[in-house]
Enzyme design. Sequence first.
Site, PDB file in Angstrom:
ATOM      1  N   ASP A  26       0.853  -1.200   0.000  1.00 44.31           N
ATOM      2  CA  ASP A  26       0.000   0.000   0.000  1.00 44.31           C
ATOM      3  C   ASP A  26       0.884   1.244   0.000  1.00 44.31           C
ATOM      4  O   ASP A  26       1.651   1.452   0.935  1.00 44.31           O
ATOM      5  CB  ASP A  26      -0.888  -0.043   1.256  1.00 44.31           C
ATOM      6  CG  ASP A  26      -1.685   1.239   1.435  1.00 44.31           C
ATOM      7  OD1 ASP A  26      -1.886   1.949   0.433  1.00 44.31           O
ATOM      8  OD2 ASP A  26      -2.108   1.515   2.580  1.00 44.31           O
ATOM      9  N   ASP A  30      -3.992   3.960   2.836  1.00 44.83           N
ATOM     10  CA  ASP A  30      -5.433   3.730   3.070  1.00 44.83           C
ATOM     11  C   ASP A  30      -5.718   2.295   3.517  1.00 44.83           C
ATOM     12  O   ASP A  30      -6.874   1.902   3.650  1.00 44.83           O
ATOM     13  CB  ASP A  30      -6.261   4.101   1.825  1.00 44.83           C
ATOM     14  CG  ASP A  30      -5.980   3.192   0.640  1.00 44.83           C
ATOM     15  OD1 ASP A  30      -5.095   2.306   0.747  1.00 44.83           O
ATOM     16  OD2 ASP A  30      -6.636   3.360  -0.405  1.00 44.83           O
ATOM     17  N   ASP A  34      -1.969  -1.163  -3.656  1.00 45.95           N
ATOM     18  CA  ASP A  34      -2.253  -0.434  -4.890  1.00 45.95           C
ATOM     19  C   ASP A  34      -1.118  -0.617  -5.894  1.00 45.95           C
ATOM     20  O   ASP A  34      -0.087  -1.219  -5.577  1.00 45.95           O
ATOM     21  CB  ASP A  34      -2.510   1.054  -4.583  1.00 45.95           C
ATOM     22  CG  ASP A  34      -1.439   1.637  -3.669  1.00 45.95           C
ATOM     23  OD1 ASP A  34      -0.255   1.304  -3.863  1.00 45.95           O
ATOM     24  OD2 ASP A  34      -1.789   2.410  -2.739  1.00 45.95           O
ATOM     25  N   ASP A 103      -5.450 -10.112 -15.481  1.00 43.14           N
ATOM     26  CA  ASP A 103      -6.596 -10.975 -15.221  1.00 43.14           C
ATOM     27  C   ASP A 103      -7.712 -10.531 -16.160  1.00 43.14           C
ATOM     28  O   ASP A 103      -7.981  -9.338 -16.295  1.00 43.14           O
ATOM     29  CB  ASP A 103      -7.043 -10.804 -13.763  1.00 43.14           C
ATOM     30  CG  ASP A 103      -7.450 -12.119 -13.135  1.00 43.14           C
ATOM     31  OD1 ASP A 103      -8.335 -12.776 -13.693  1.00 43.14           O
ATOM     32  OD2 ASP A 103      -6.881 -12.474 -12.082  1.00 43.14           O
ATOM     33  N   ASP A 210     -10.333 -15.730 -16.163  1.00 38.08           N
ATOM     34  CA  ASP A 210     -11.176 -16.134 -15.045  1.00 38.08           C
ATOM     35  C   ASP A 210     -12.304 -17.071 -15.509  1.00 38.08           C
ATOM     36  O   ASP A 210     -13.001 -16.761 -16.487  1.00 38.08           O
ATOM     37  CB  ASP A 210     -11.782 -14.842 -14.466  1.00 38.08           C
ATOM     38  CG  ASP A 210     -12.363 -15.015 -13.093  1.00 38.08           C
ATOM     39  OD1 ASP A 210     -11.600 -15.318 -12.173  1.00 38.08           O
ATOM     40  OD2 ASP A 210     -13.594 -14.838 -12.943  1.00 38.08           O
ATOM     41  N   GLU A 268      -8.548 -20.340 -16.321  1.00 32.94           N
ATOM     42  CA  GLU A 268      -9.014 -20.988 -15.096  1.00 32.94           C
ATOM     43  C   GLU A 268     -10.225 -21.856 -15.471  1.00 32.94           C
ATOM     44  O   GLU A 268     -11.210 -21.335 -15.982  1.00 32.94           O
ATOM     45  CB  GLU A 268      -9.408 -19.927 -14.068  1.00 32.94           C
ATOM     46  CG  GLU A 268      -9.720 -20.530 -12.708  1.00 32.94           C
ATOM     47  CD  GLU A 268     -10.569 -19.631 -11.826  1.00 32.94           C
ATOM     48  OE1 GLU A 268     -10.488 -19.768 -10.598  1.00 32.94           O
ATOM     49  OE2 GLU A 268     -11.338 -18.800 -12.357  1.00 32.94           O
ATOM     50  N   HIS A 342      -4.983 -16.769  -4.890  1.00 33.17           N
ATOM     51  CA  HIS A 342      -5.800 -15.914  -4.025  1.00 33.17           C
ATOM     52  C   HIS A 342      -7.100 -16.587  -3.588  1.00 33.17           C
ATOM     53  O   HIS A 342      -7.840 -16.018  -2.792  1.00 33.17           O
ATOM     54  CB  HIS A 342      -6.111 -14.613  -4.757  1.00 33.17           C
ATOM     55  CG  HIS A 342      -6.971 -14.843  -5.969  1.00 33.17           C
ATOM     56  ND1 HIS A 342      -6.532 -15.526  -7.085  1.00 33.17           N
ATOM     57  CD2 HIS A 342      -8.257 -14.527  -6.222  1.00 33.17           C
ATOM     58  CE1 HIS A 342      -7.504 -15.604  -7.965  1.00 33.17           C
ATOM     59  NE2 HIS A 342      -8.564 -15.000  -7.479  1.00 33.17           N
ATOM     60  N   ASP A 343      -7.411 -17.768  -4.144  1.00 31.35           N
ATOM     61  CA  ASP A 343      -8.634 -18.480  -3.770  1.00 31.35           C
ATOM     62  C   ASP A 343      -8.350 -19.692  -2.886  1.00 31.35           C
ATOM     63  O   ASP A 343      -9.297 -20.382  -2.473  1.00 31.35           O
ATOM     64  CB  ASP A 343      -9.358 -18.993  -5.025  1.00 31.35           C
ATOM     65  CG  ASP A 343      -9.885 -17.875  -5.909  1.00 31.35           C
ATOM     66  OD1 ASP A 343     -10.219 -16.795  -5.386  1.00 31.35           O
ATOM     67  OD2 ASP A 343      -9.972 -18.093  -7.131  1.00 31.35           O
TER      68      ASP A 343
HETATM   69  C1  GLC Z   1     -12.436 -16.968 -10.096  1.00 27.90           C
HETATM   70  C2  GLC Z   1     -11.566 -16.061  -9.262  1.00 27.90           C
HETATM   71  C3  GLC Z   1     -12.252 -15.810  -7.956  1.00 27.90           C
HETATM   72  C4  GLC Z   1     -13.568 -15.117  -8.258  1.00 27.90           C
HETATM   73  C5  GLC Z   1     -14.412 -15.901  -9.238  1.00 27.90           C
HETATM   74  C6  GLC Z   1     -15.496 -15.064  -9.818  1.00 27.90           C
HETATM   75  O1  GLC Z   1     -12.593 -18.211  -9.517  1.00 27.90           O
HETATM   76  O2  GLC Z   1     -10.288 -16.609  -9.115  1.00 27.90           O
HETATM   77  O3  GLC Z   1     -11.474 -15.041  -7.073  1.00 27.90           O
HETATM   78  O4  GLC Z   1     -14.287 -14.960  -7.063  1.00 27.90           O
HETATM   79  O5  GLC Z   1     -13.661 -16.366 -10.342  1.00 27.90           O
HETATM   80  O6  GLC Z   1     -14.960 -14.076 -10.656  1.00 27.90           O
END
Ligand code: GLC
Length: 570
Positions: A26, A30, A34, A103, A210, A268, A342-343
């Site tokens: 950051d 905040d 970023d 992404d 995604d 993905e 991140h998931d």
């Molecule tokens: C993918 C992303 C996830 C998001 C989902 C909906 O799985 O990695 O973080 O919540 O798609 O966009």
Amino acid sequence: MHLDIRSPDWWKSAVVYQVYPRSFADSDGDGVGDIPGITSRLDHLAQLGVDVLWLSPVYASPMDDNGYDISDYQDIDPLFGSLADLDALVAGLHERGIRLVMDLVVNHTSDEHPWFVESRDPQSPRRDWYWWRPARDGHQPGTAGAEPTNWESAFSGSAWEYDERSGEYYLHLFSRKQPDLNWENPVVRDAVHTMMRWWVDRGVDGFRMDVINLISKPARLVDGVPPPGRRLTPAFHPVANGPRLHEFLREMNERVGLSERHLLTVGEMPGSSVALARDVTDPARRELDMVFTFEHVQLDEEPGLGKWALRPLALPVLKANLDLWQRGLEETGWNSLYWDNHDQPRAVSRFGDDSPAHRVASAKTLATVLHLHKGTPYVYQGEELGMTNADFTDIGPYRDIESLGFHGDATSLGTAPDTVLAALAAKSRDNARTPMQWDDSEHAGFTAGEPWLPVNPNKDVINAAAAVADPDSVFHHYRRLIRLRRDEPVVVHGRFELLLPEHDQLWAFTRTHGDDVLLVLANCSSLPAYVDPVDVPDRGGAKILISTHVEGDPDRLRPWESKVYRLTGA
Ligand code: GLC
């Protein structure tokens, strides 16, 4: 490195580093990471030696799903900075020989995207840009059970939202604020391609797509029939991997020039099989370079009951799954390799042992095993430090929409609070999203303000400053693995062969490229492991290329000890 000279499959020898911008660095106090924050930390990436940065979404967004709900594809959310900041990031990366992968979230937009705002009007030419459907036959619109199909959204509740204005429903496979785009409409596809070309012209080097296997949906949307006890979440109900998926991917590739311009593409694809992945990544078909499978990250859940139904994972099961994908994509196609993103929860807490005695060795050994498989490895921010799960003990600190949805559903169904909290502690996406631990200062050097998600108190021990200063750290182990891939063609191209598939402590395999043979021996347990010399190729005179521990008995591996031998060749 020269960015202008790129071979068509340069990404085969690359290592990708994922940044989740909200939690990385950051710059303005905040409490939310970023783009200028990322730019200020590029030397960390350069020192690690990665080739590509995959940036999770930074586009304009109401942040219902932390930016995976986009309201303007061609602008940056002020929370993260500006287009000028993005340009500066691209320049800073390219100066260091690192490429940028954006992404691409085009299965759905935000409900605040102007396209959807217009689409709400039944007379609008954009009505058909989304999936609007009347209530189920014989049902009063807006009443219980009147949804057009029985599909559930990934984040809880029906996948259909009733809109009073027209008396119709729109489809959202994720949150209500993430309506699905109608890819059947060629004008929609055209708008997406135009937007992608705009980003390519701006200097980006590829796209992480995604939930891309959800873009093609069946022409008739019908109820799914879940096996007993199974939920009809998007990866499984009849909407995934639709009949036009290949066509849409090929068309996108051609119209944007993805293969032609040698861009990196990774899709993905929850719920995809090896066979589907092989087709999608067959270079002759010109669809995608590689996909993210979900199979290996679903082995620690009860089959069919979803991610929150925990079950123990035995090593042979995990090995068998990676082996299946290695063999399946050996001749045609390409694998992506990941433990973390991140998931997902943190790898060292999930597949390793994050206790003080074993954290460092298990993080290193997991890295060795993954990076010595065949495919393109992905490192998620903090993985290179051996960062651990968040360890939240009550619902208070959780922020993730999926976690909060599960908590609400499970508690209202009467599940014991301890069971719900245990599932969240093991699997919540917030485990991956606690701020990056740069140093041992108050907020771990992440922010001068109040972080949006609490910093893990173990930042006193686990942080980048300490790791970079210690030649034996997890960080330097990753650095050496990344270097090994760059120096050794066998790591990129070698054929994979699994040994001892039933062994419940050892992960052992070879990689063979011409007469160059590597042997990987890894003790994936917190107990010593005996290597019976008759079970593995002769290691007499073999050179050790990388290991977690110094010296020791070659036939007795200490907890989480691993070694990579060169058996023959150069
Ligand atoms: C993918 C992303 C996830 C998001 C989902 C909906 O799985 O990695 O973080 O919540 O798609 O966009």
